[in-house]
Motif scaffolding. Structure first.
Motif, short mmCIF file in Angstrom:
data_model
loop_
_atom_site.label_atom_id
_atom_site.label_comp_id
_atom_site.label_asym_id
_atom_site.label_seq_id
_atom_site.Cartn_x
_atom_site.Cartn_y
_atom_site.Cartn_z
N ASP A 122 -17.67 15.91 -20.95
CA ASP A 122 -16.91 15.25 -21.84
C ASP A 122 -16.50 15.87 -23.00
OD1 ASP A 122 -16.62 13.41 -19.88
OD2 ASP A 122 -18.17 11.98 -20.62
N SER A 123 -17.69 16.68 -23.76
CA SER A 123 -17.32 17.42 -24.96
C SER A 123 -17.34 18.71 -25.13
CB SER A 123 -18.60 16.60 -25.98
OG SER A 123 -18.36 15.34 -25.90
N GLY A 124 -17.16 19.49 -23.92
CA GLY A 124 -16.96 20.79 -23.99
C GLY A 124 -17.23 21.57 -22.58
N TRP A 125 -17.93 22.27 -22.25
CA TRP A 125 -18.42 22.97 -20.98
C TRP A 125 -19.45 23.61 -20.88
CZ3 TRP A 125 -18.49 28.29 -20.62
CH2 TRP A 125 -18.11 28.97 -21.91
N ILE A 126 -20.16 24.03 -19.58
CA ILE A 126 -21.24 24.29 -19.38
C ILE A 126 -21.02 25.84 -18.75
CG2 ILE A 126 -23.38 24.16 -17.87
CD1 ILE A 126 -23.36 21.34 -18.50
N TRP A 127 -21.83 26.63 -19.07
CA TRP A 127 -21.51 28.08 -18.40
C TRP A 127 -22.85 28.25 -17.31
CZ3 TRP A 127 -23.28 28.65 -23.80
CH2 TRP A 127 -24.49 29.43 -23.71
N ASP A 128 -22.65 28.98 -16.28
CA ASP A 128 -23.88 29.31 -15.41
C ASP A 128 -23.45 30.64 -14.93
OD1 ASP A 128 -25.60 29.27 -13.35
OD2 ASP A 128 -25.37 27.07 -12.78
N ILE A 129 -24.35 31.43 -15.40
CA ILE A 129 -24.50 32.89 -15.20
C ILE A 129 -25.68 33.26 -14.09
CG2 ILE A 129 -24.62 35.15 -15.97
CD1 ILE A 129 -23.20 34.11 -18.38
N GLY A 130 -25.41 33.73 -13.04
CA GLY A 130 -26.68 34.19 -12.13
C GLY A 130 -26.98 35.59 -12.22
N LEU A 131 -28.12 35.85 -12.34
CA LEU A 131 -28.68 37.09 -12.42
C LEU A 131 -29.97 37.37 -11.47
CD1 LEU A 131 -29.70 37.72 -16.46
CD2 LEU A 131 -27.67 38.13 -15.22
N PRO A 132 -30.36 38.32 -11.20
CA PRO A 132 -31.27 38.45 -10.03
C PRO A 132 -32.28 37.57 -10.00
CG PRO A 132 -30.28 40.71 -10.59
CD PRO A 132 -30.02 39.73 -11.73
N ASN A 133 -33.08 37.43 -11.43
CA ASN A 133 -34.31 36.88 -11.42
C ASN A 133 -34.21 35.64 -12.27
OD1 ASN A 133 -33.24 37.95 -14.05
ND2 ASN A 133 -35.28 37.91 -15.01
N ARG A 134 -32.92 35.02 -12.51
CA ARG A 134 -32.85 33.66 -13.08
C ARG A 134 -31.28 33.32 -13.49
NH1 ARG A 134 -30.72 35.01 -18.17
NH2 ARG A 134 -31.48 36.74 -19.13
N ARG A 135 -31.03 31.97 -13.76
CA ARG A 135 -29.57 31.66 -14.24
C ARG A 135 -29.78 31.59 -15.71
NH1 ARG A 135 -29.75 26.54 -11.43
NH2 ARG A 135 -27.73 25.86 -12.36
N GLY A 136 -28.77 32.07 -16.29
CA GLY A 136 -28.51 31.91 -17.74
C GLY A 136 -27.59 30.56 -17.79
N VAL A 137 -28.04 29.45 -18.44
CA VAL A 137 -27.27 28.22 -18.48
C VAL A 137 -26.85 27.69 -19.86
CG1 VAL A 137 -26.81 25.97 -17.45
CG2 VAL A 137 -28.02 27.76 -16.01
N GLY A 138 -25.76 27.26 -20.18
CA GLY A 138 -25.70 26.82 -21.50
C GLY A 138 -24.38 25.71 -21.70
N TYR A 139 -24.63 24.92 -22.73
CA TYR A 139 -23.68 23.74 -22.92
C TYR A 139 -22.96 24.51 -24.21
CZ TYR A 139 -21.47 19.24 -23.51
OH TYR A 139 -20.46 18.34 -23.60
N VAL A 140 -21.52 24.50 -24.15
CA VAL A 140 -20.68 24.78 -25.29
C VAL A 140 -20.00 23.40 -25.80
CG1 VAL A 140 -18.76 26.11 -26.22
CG2 VAL A 140 -20.47 27.11 -24.81
N TYR A 141 -20.09 23.13 -26.97
CA TYR A 141 -19.85 21.76 -27.29
C TYR A 141 -19.34 21.62 -28.65
CZ TYR A 141 -23.97 20.63 -29.29
OH TYR A 141 -25.28 20.65 -29.98
N SER A 142 -18.50 20.56 -28.99
CA SER A 142 -18.07 20.01 -30.48
C SER A 142 -18.97 19.18 -31.09
CB SER A 142 -16.52 19.81 -30.43
OG SER A 142 -16.23 19.48 -31.80
N ASP A 143 -19.47 19.58 -32.30
CA ASP A 143 -20.31 18.31 -32.86
C ASP A 143 -19.42 17.09 -33.36
OD1 ASP A 143 -19.28 19.35 -35.30
OD2 ASP A 143 -21.11 20.24 -35.72
N ARG A 144 -18.28 17.43 -33.04
CA ARG A 144 -17.18 16.30 -33.54
C ARG A 144 -17.16 15.15 -32.51
NH1 ARG A 144 -11.27 18.54 -34.90
NH2 ARG A 144 -12.06 20.38 -34.23
N TYR A 145 -17.55 15.57 -31.38
CA TYR A 145 -17.64 14.51 -30.21
C TYR A 145 -18.84 14.26 -29.20
CZ TYR A 145 -12.71 15.86 -30.93
OH TYR A 145 -11.43 15.84 -31.46
N SER A 146 -19.91 15.16 -29.85
CA SER A 146 -21.35 15.01 -29.31
C SER A 146 -22.26 15.32 -30.12
CB SER A 146 -21.31 15.69 -27.93
OG SER A 146 -22.69 15.69 -27.31
#
Length: 532
Positions: free
Chosen positions: A287-311
């Motif tokens: 609703d206020s941005g987007w989530i990245w999901d990056i697969g490495l061999p040992n883990r996933r790197g996950v994060g939420y990019v958003y705007s503090d004007r909306y969340s």
């Protein structure tokens, strides 16, 4: 500094991926000057400076960069938790329901002329645009690799970049640069920046110097106090110690165009050692941005990019946790890193005898993983046009500033395109579609593409960051329809039809013989790849 004095001492301030990648490219491409003692490259980094640790995706350009620097792909994969990236997948960007589209790395032949786009629109193919002329969506659907264990290093039957651990990558680059490329390394904090009367940086006053090269033991009894240079490269990240804090160059903010100004990042372990590794970077709209999901061999790197004007931060973290819990129930042990930024780029990238590369040059949301490629482009241009004397530096600086101002503006246009095409209904997305937030340059292109497809004539620069094919993948993946007013050239249609049929048949054959990302990485760890 005397105007006629030769540029002999290049000082890079700040390590991380930006600093060491810049050092590696300069040293490799200017190796004869280093060998003949005509040039020295010294990198000074603080021993306790944390990295941002967000950028874990590269473009295919990194393959050429690593080959130029002289790093084995096998070593890179083994030492940096690397997996293969073949593009980006945008989930729920078109609408809140079951929509998705892909931006693969493969560029179809004649895409610069718009051949495939005209054929796809004219024949009304009931196949997503990226799947019609490119095999990578099919590979990504099954988490398949872009090469085999018998494929030589840096080669593949599909175009690919990498997902990687940025911290380990910087370490590998540092060791290689110091041990193999004659880059001098100083581990020290910069205490003061000393300038000449004309504003040029003359030297750095540093303390707590641990070593000048990897072959010298720490010597704390005789710390280095001054580090002189002819050209200084600012790789100090968000702090922009040299360009902004010393020389006073301000940011050009773009928060009226790109609203995201916060990120929350975490590392998510796999439930088992056999979970598939995604071939694309996954980007899922919220609703206020987007989530990245990056697969490495040992883990996933996950994060939420958003705007503090909306969340607010708490709601953003809840959104990220809900996403993670779809595949990983144990979230209590996860740690989260909050990153705040003002999207924008520097008004100048090169001022006096200082040039900024990496985060010190600017930062916007990592939607299309453009941060690393900008480092590569900056370092390559600097290597190609390194001034011989101070007297010619301003001319090259002007050229550098014009080039990278254009590139940043085009990247911002391309990222904004993803938002403008969306039909999502929350306030964040509605406001992103407001015409007041869309750059005039993008408005003009969208008006043009109402009745023609993107082609090379729409992008005048020699080395565009995003080519016509990238715009085609996003436009037609997100549901945009150009209304062509005339029938495309018959020969063009026939060639595109043959390519369409060829891709459909070849995809089926290839997916049957190709192994998964995880299986290929396991083989590389065990056997290594063949040398070129």
């Amino acid at each position: 500094m005397q105007q006629s004095n030769p540029i002999k001492h290049v000082v890079i301030v700040g390590g991380g991926t930006a600093g060491w990648l810049t050092a590696g490219l300069l040293a490799a491409r200017l190796s004869s000057r280093l060998y003949n003692s005509e040039l020295t490259i010294t990198l000074c980094e603080s021993p306790d400076m944390p990295t941002v640790g967000v950028g874990e995706g590269s473009w295919p350009t990194l393959r050429s960069t690593l080959h130029t620097i002289g790093i084995s792909e096998t070593d890179f994969i083994r030492q940096c938790n690397v997996s293969f990236k073949q593009g980006s997948r945008f989930i729920h960007w078109e609408n809140e329901h079951s929509s998705q589209y892909d931006h693969p790395f493969d560029v179809p032949e004649q895409a610069s002329h718009g051949a495939q786009a005209q054929h796809w629109l004219h024949t009304n193919k009931h196949v997503p645009f990226s799947q019609a002329y490119c095999l990578q969506s099919a590979l990504a659907n099954q988490q398949l690799a872009p090469k085999l264990i018998t494929t030589a290093e840096y080669s593949g039957f599909a175009n690919y970049g990498y997902h990687l651990d940025a911290g380990l990558f910087a370490k590998l680059l540092r060791e290689h640069c110091v041990n193999n490329l004659q880059v001098k390394h100083i581990s020290a904090k910069v205490k003061h920046v000393i300038q000449d009367q004309n504003g040029d940086i003359s030297c750095l006053q540093v303390a707590e110097a641990d070593r000048i090269s990897a072959n010298e033991p720490p010597n704390t009894n005789s710390p280095l106090t001054h580090l002189t240079g002819d050209l200084f490269i600012d790789c100090t990240g968000f702090s922009a110690l040299l360009l902004e804090k010393t020389l006073g160059v301000k940011n050009t903010p773009v928060n009226d165009v790109l609203f995201a100004n916060n990120a929350i990042a975490t590392h998510v372990p796999y439930a088992t050692d056999f979970e598939p590794i995604e071939s694309f970077t996954l980007s899922t709209a919220q609703d206020s941005g987007w989530i990245w999901d990056i697969g490495l061999p040992n883990r996933r790197g996950v994060g939420y990019v958003y705007s503090d004007r909306y969340s607010d931060d708490e709601s953003a973290e809840d959104t990220l946790l809900q996403y993670i819990r779809q595949h990983h129930q144990d979230t209590d042990s996860l740690s989260f890193k909050h990153i705040r930024f003002t999207p924008g780029y520097k008004q100048q990238f090169w001022k006096n005898n200082c040039v900024a590369i990496g985060l010190s040059a600017g930062f916007i949301e990592p939607l299309e993983a453009s941060a690393l490629v900008l480092v590569e482009m900056s370092a390559n241009m600097l290597a190609e046009q390194l001034p011989n004397t101070r007297s010619c530096m301003d001319v090259i600086a002007k050229r550098f500033n014009q080039t990278f101002t254009y590139r940043w503006q085009r990247i911002i246009d391309f990222l904004k395109l993803h938002y403008v095409l969306s039909k999502r209904t929350s306030a964040f997305w509605k406001d992103n579609r407001a015409q007041s937030s869309v750059p005039d340059s993008l408005k003009e292109l969208l008006a043009l593409w109402q009745h023609k497809v993107p082609d090379m004539n729409d992008f005048p620069a020699r080395d565009e960051v995003f080519q016509a094919a990238s715009y085609q993948f996003v436009l037609y993946g997100a549901g945009f329809k150009s209304q062509l007013l005339s029938t495309p050239n018959k020969n063009l249609l026939e060639a595109a039809e043959q390519q369409f049929l060829s891709i459909q048949g070849y995809t089926s054959q290839l997916t049957n013989k190709t192994i998964s990302n995880r299986d290929l990485l396991s083989k590389i760890y065990r056997y290594g790849l063949q040398k070129r």
